[in-house]
Design a protein around this motif. Structure first.
Motif, PDB file in Angstrom:
ATOM      1  N   ALA A 126      45.356  43.170  45.273  1.00 16.20           N
ATOM      2  CA  ALA A 126      46.537  42.331  45.412  1.00 16.20           C
ATOM      3  C   ALA A 126      46.090  40.905  45.143  1.00 16.20           C
ATOM      4  N   THR A 127      47.022  40.059  44.846  1.00 18.03           N
ATOM      5  CA  THR A 127      46.657  38.648  44.665  1.00 18.03           C
ATOM      6  C   THR A 127      47.545  37.769  45.535  1.00 18.03           C
ATOM      7  N   ILE A 128      46.933  36.731  46.055  1.00 17.96           N
ATOM      8  CA  ILE A 128      47.663  35.751  46.856  1.00 17.96           C
ATOM      9  C   ILE A 128      47.770  34.493  46.006  1.00 17.96           C
ATOM     10  N   ALA A 149      48.757  43.256  42.001  1.00 21.71           N
ATOM     11  CA  ALA A 149      47.876  42.156  41.592  1.00 21.71           C
ATOM     12  C   ALA A 149      48.346  41.553  40.282  1.00 21.71           C
ATOM     13  N   ALA A 185      36.460  36.223  44.506  1.00 23.98           N
ATOM     14  CA  ALA A 185      35.338  35.621  45.244  1.00 23.98           C
ATOM     15  C   ALA A 185      34.792  36.596  46.273  1.00 23.98           C
ATOM     16  N   GLN A 200      36.650  35.326  53.859  1.00 24.52           N
ATOM     17  CA  GLN A 200      37.410  36.378  54.548  1.00 24.52           C
ATOM     18  C   GLN A 200      38.238  35.792  55.695  1.00 24.52           C
ATOM     19  N   MET A 253      34.801  41.854  47.675  1.00 29.09           N
ATOM     20  CA  MET A 253      36.029  41.093  47.838  1.00 29.09           C
ATOM     21  C   MET A 253      36.568  41.188  49.261  1.00 29.09           C
ATOM     22  N   PRO A 254      37.284  40.171  49.704  1.00 27.59           N
ATOM     23  CA  PRO A 254      37.859  40.233  51.059  1.00 27.59           C
ATOM     24  C   PRO A 254      39.027  41.206  51.116  1.00 27.59           C
ATOM     25  N   HIS A 285      45.480  32.857  41.585  1.00 26.97           N
ATOM     26  CA  HIS A 285      45.740  34.168  42.183  1.00 26.97           C
ATOM     27  C   HIS A 285      44.448  34.605  42.872  1.00 26.97           C
ATOM     28  N   LEU A 286      44.453  34.602  44.181  1.00 28.21           N
ATOM     29  CA  LEU A 286      43.250  35.000  44.919  1.00 28.21           C
ATOM     30  C   LEU A 286      43.233  36.519  45.004  1.00 28.21           C
ATOM     31  N   MET A 287      42.243  37.105  44.392  1.00 28.96           N
ATOM     32  CA  MET A 287      42.160  38.583  44.340  1.00 28.96           C
ATOM     33  C   MET A 287      41.589  39.123  45.652  1.00 28.96           C
ATOM     34  N   VAL A 288      42.304  40.066  46.234  1.00 29.34           N
ATOM     35  CA  VAL A 288      41.863  40.689  47.490  1.00 29.34           C
ATOM     36  C   VAL A 288      42.020  42.205  47.389  1.00 29.34           C
ATOM     37  N   LEU A 289      41.365  42.886  48.298  1.00 26.83           N
ATOM     38  CA  LEU A 289      41.532  44.335  48.381  1.00 26.83           C
ATOM     39  C   LEU A 289      42.679  44.638  49.326  1.00 26.83           C
ATOM     40  N   ILE A 333      42.574  33.612  37.983  1.00 24.85           N
ATOM     41  CA  ILE A 333      42.414  34.671  38.984  1.00 24.85           C
ATOM     42  C   ILE A 333      41.064  34.431  39.674  1.00 24.85           C
ATOM     43  N   ILE A 334      41.102  34.194  40.953  1.00 31.11           N
ATOM     44  CA  ILE A 334      39.874  33.894  41.690  1.00 31.11           C
ATOM     45  C   ILE A 334      39.377  35.180  42.348  1.00 31.11           C
TER      46      ILE A 334
END
Lengths: 194, 206
Positions: free
Chosen positions: A59-61, B91, B169, A166, B82-83, B194-198, B166-167
Motif C-alpha cells: 500500500a502507499t501513503i 499501492a 524505505a 516504522q 519495509m514497514p 507515496h510511502l510504500m508499506v506492507l 515512490i519512497i
C-alpha cells in the motif's frame, strides 16, 4: 425395379471390403501437435513461480515534502486545531491550537501527551488515537457552529532524528481513522524538529 | 444332328445358376449405404488440452508481467525490510522509485549514495550541499533532477505541477535520513510522495 435388384456375391464382397473403415497410418494418428510435454513444462514453471514468489500486498501513503523553517502562510482568521505530533524517544508530544497538550489529553500543559507503554519499549498508538479523537471531537463541538467551519484533516508529524521509520508510519496509521472508520487526519505533512 | 438338350447332370446335381450382378447404380448405392453404416463416429481419443494450455500460459505470462512491473518484486532482505501498516488501499505505481536501504540510497535500482551505519544524524557532510546540518543531498539531487527533466518532457501536462516519487524505505530508517531524502526531492520539484508499506500489520507495525 432397381431396389429389388440383388447384389451378386462378388459385389457384396467388394462392398464389404470397401466399406471397412480405413485405419490411420501412425503419422496421421491424433492429427494434432503433441503438446503434452510443453504443458508439463508450463505447469512446472507455474507451480515453481507460485511457490517461490512470496505474495506481498503493498500500500502507499501519500504525503508531501517537509517544510523547513518558519511558515510564511498568513495566520487563519478562523480558529484551527493545527494538530502537530512530535514523536520522541519517550512517547508522543501533541500540540493543538498552539499549545502543548498535557498528559491525559484533557488540558494544556507541559509533558508528553501520550507516553510509551509501561515496558518503555512500545509506543502507545492506541492511546495516541484516543487522544487525537478527543481533541478533534472537542474542537468540532466548540466550532462546528461557525459559518466558515471546515473539518480539519491535516496533521504535521515530526520526530526526533533517531526515531525509526516504522514508528512514523505507526503514528500516521493511528491518526488516520477512528476505530469505526471515521476520518480523522489522513493528510500528513512532515515537519522538522528544531 | 442330335437336338441339344439340357446339359448332363452329375451326381451332385446341377451347378447353381450364376447370379446376374446388380446394376452399377444399385451397387454404388449399396456401397454408399454400407460405408455410411460402418463409418466410425468421430472419436475423441485424446484429451483436448489446448484450451487449458492457453489458459495456463496466459496466467503464467500475467503473473510474470505483473510481478515484474510492480514494486512487490522487491526482495525483502536484511538490508531492506519495509514497514507494516494497517492500510489496505492499493499501492500507487506512479513516480520514480527511491529506495532507502540500510546501506544505500538508490534511484531506480541505481545506488546513488552510501548510508553510514549510524544515520541518526543523516548522511555525512561530504554528500551535503552546505555542511552536515544541511538537508540537501547533492548527488541524490542531481539524479532526481535528471529524472524530473525527463518526466517533464515525457508527461508535460501531468508533470507540470511537479513529479511524484515512490519512497521504499527500510523500517529502521532514522527520521532524519528520511527527511533529508524527502527534502531533496521537494527541492527538485517532487511534490507528492507515496510511502510504500506492507499491508496487513497491526497498529504500530506488529
Amino acid at each position: 425395379m432397381a431396389a429389388e435388384e440383388k447384389l451378386s456375391a462378388a459385389q457384396r464382397g467388394k462392398i464389404r471390403r470397401l466399406s471397412q473403415p480405413r485405419e490411420l497410418a501412425p503419422d496421421e494418428e491424433g492429427g494434432e501437435l503433441n503438446i503434452v510435454p510443453f504443458l508439463d513444462i508450463i505447469t512446472n514453471v507455474l507451480m515453481f513461480v507460485l511457490a517461490t514468489v512470496t505474495v506481498t500486498f503493498m500500500a502507499t501513503i501519500d504525503t508531501f515534502p517537509p517544510k523547513a523553517g518558519t511558515s510564511s502562510v498568513r495566520p487563519p482568521t478562523t480558529p484551527t486545531l493545527g494538530l502537530t505530533i512530535l514523536v520522541v524517544n519517550d512517547g508522543f508530544s501533541v500540540k493543538a491550537r498552539g499549545g502543548n497538550v498535557a498528559p491525559g489529553c484533557n488540558e494544556t500543559g507541559p509533558g508528553l501527551a501520550v507516553a510509551k507503554m509501561p515496558d518503555g519499549k512500545e509506543y502507545n498508538f492506541e492511546g495516541l488515537k484516543k487522544c487525537v479523537v478527543g481533541l478533534k471531537t472537542a474542537f468540532e463541538a466548540q466550532n462546528s457552529g461557525a459559518a466558515d467551519f471546515v473539518p480539519e484533516t491535516s496533521v504535521t508529524i515530526t520526530a526526533n532524528n533517531n526515531i525509526p521509520y516504522q514508528a512514523v508510519i505507526g503514528t500516521m496509521d493511528a491518526v488516520r481513522k477512528t476505530e469505526d472508520g471515521k476520518e480523522l487526519f489522513p493528510d500528513v505533512n512532515f515537519g522538522l524538529a528544531r | 444332328m442330335q437336338p441339344q438338350g439340357p446339359p448332363p447332370q452329375g451326381p451332385q446335381g446341377p451347378p447353381p445358376a450364376k447370379q446376374k450382378p446388380a446394376s452399377m447404380a444399385t451397387y454404388k448405392r449399396m456401397l454408399r449405404k454400407e460405408i455410411k453404416k460402418r463409418a466410425l463416429e468421430p472419436e475423441i481419443n485424446f484429451l483436448n488440452i489446448t484450451a487449458m494450455l492457453d489458459m495456463m500460459t496466459i496466467i503464467l505470462v500475467f503473473l510474470l508481467k505483473s510481478m515484474s512491473a510492480s514494486s512487490a518484486s522487491l526482495p525483502q532482505s536484511n538490508d531492506l525490510q519495509m514497514p507494516k501498516s494497517i492500510l489496505t488501499t492499493e499501492a500507487s505505481q506512479d513516480g520514480v522509485p527511491i529506495i532507502i536501504s540500510k546501506s544505500h540510497i538508490m534511484v531506480e535500482d541505481e545506488a546513488v549514495v552510501e548510508v553510514p551505519s549510524d544515520a541518526t544524524h543523516g548522511l555525512e557532510a561530504k554528500y551535503k550541499r552546505e555542511g552536515p546540518n544541511s538537508l540537501y543531498i547533492t548527488k541524490l539531487g542531481q539524479t532526481v533532477k535528471a529524472w524530473r527533466d525527463i518526466d517533464r518532457q515525457v508527461r508535460p501536462k501531468e508533470a507540470a505541477g511537479g513529479s511524484e516519487a515512490i519512497i521504499i524505505a527500510d523500517k529502521d530508517t532514522p527520521y532524519r535520513l528520511l527527511v533529508e531524502v524527502l527534502f531533496t526531492l521537494g527541492q527538485n520539484e517532487f511534490n507528492k510522495f507515496h510511502l510504500m508499506v506492507l499491508q496487513g500489520g497491526k497498529l504500530g507495525g506488529g
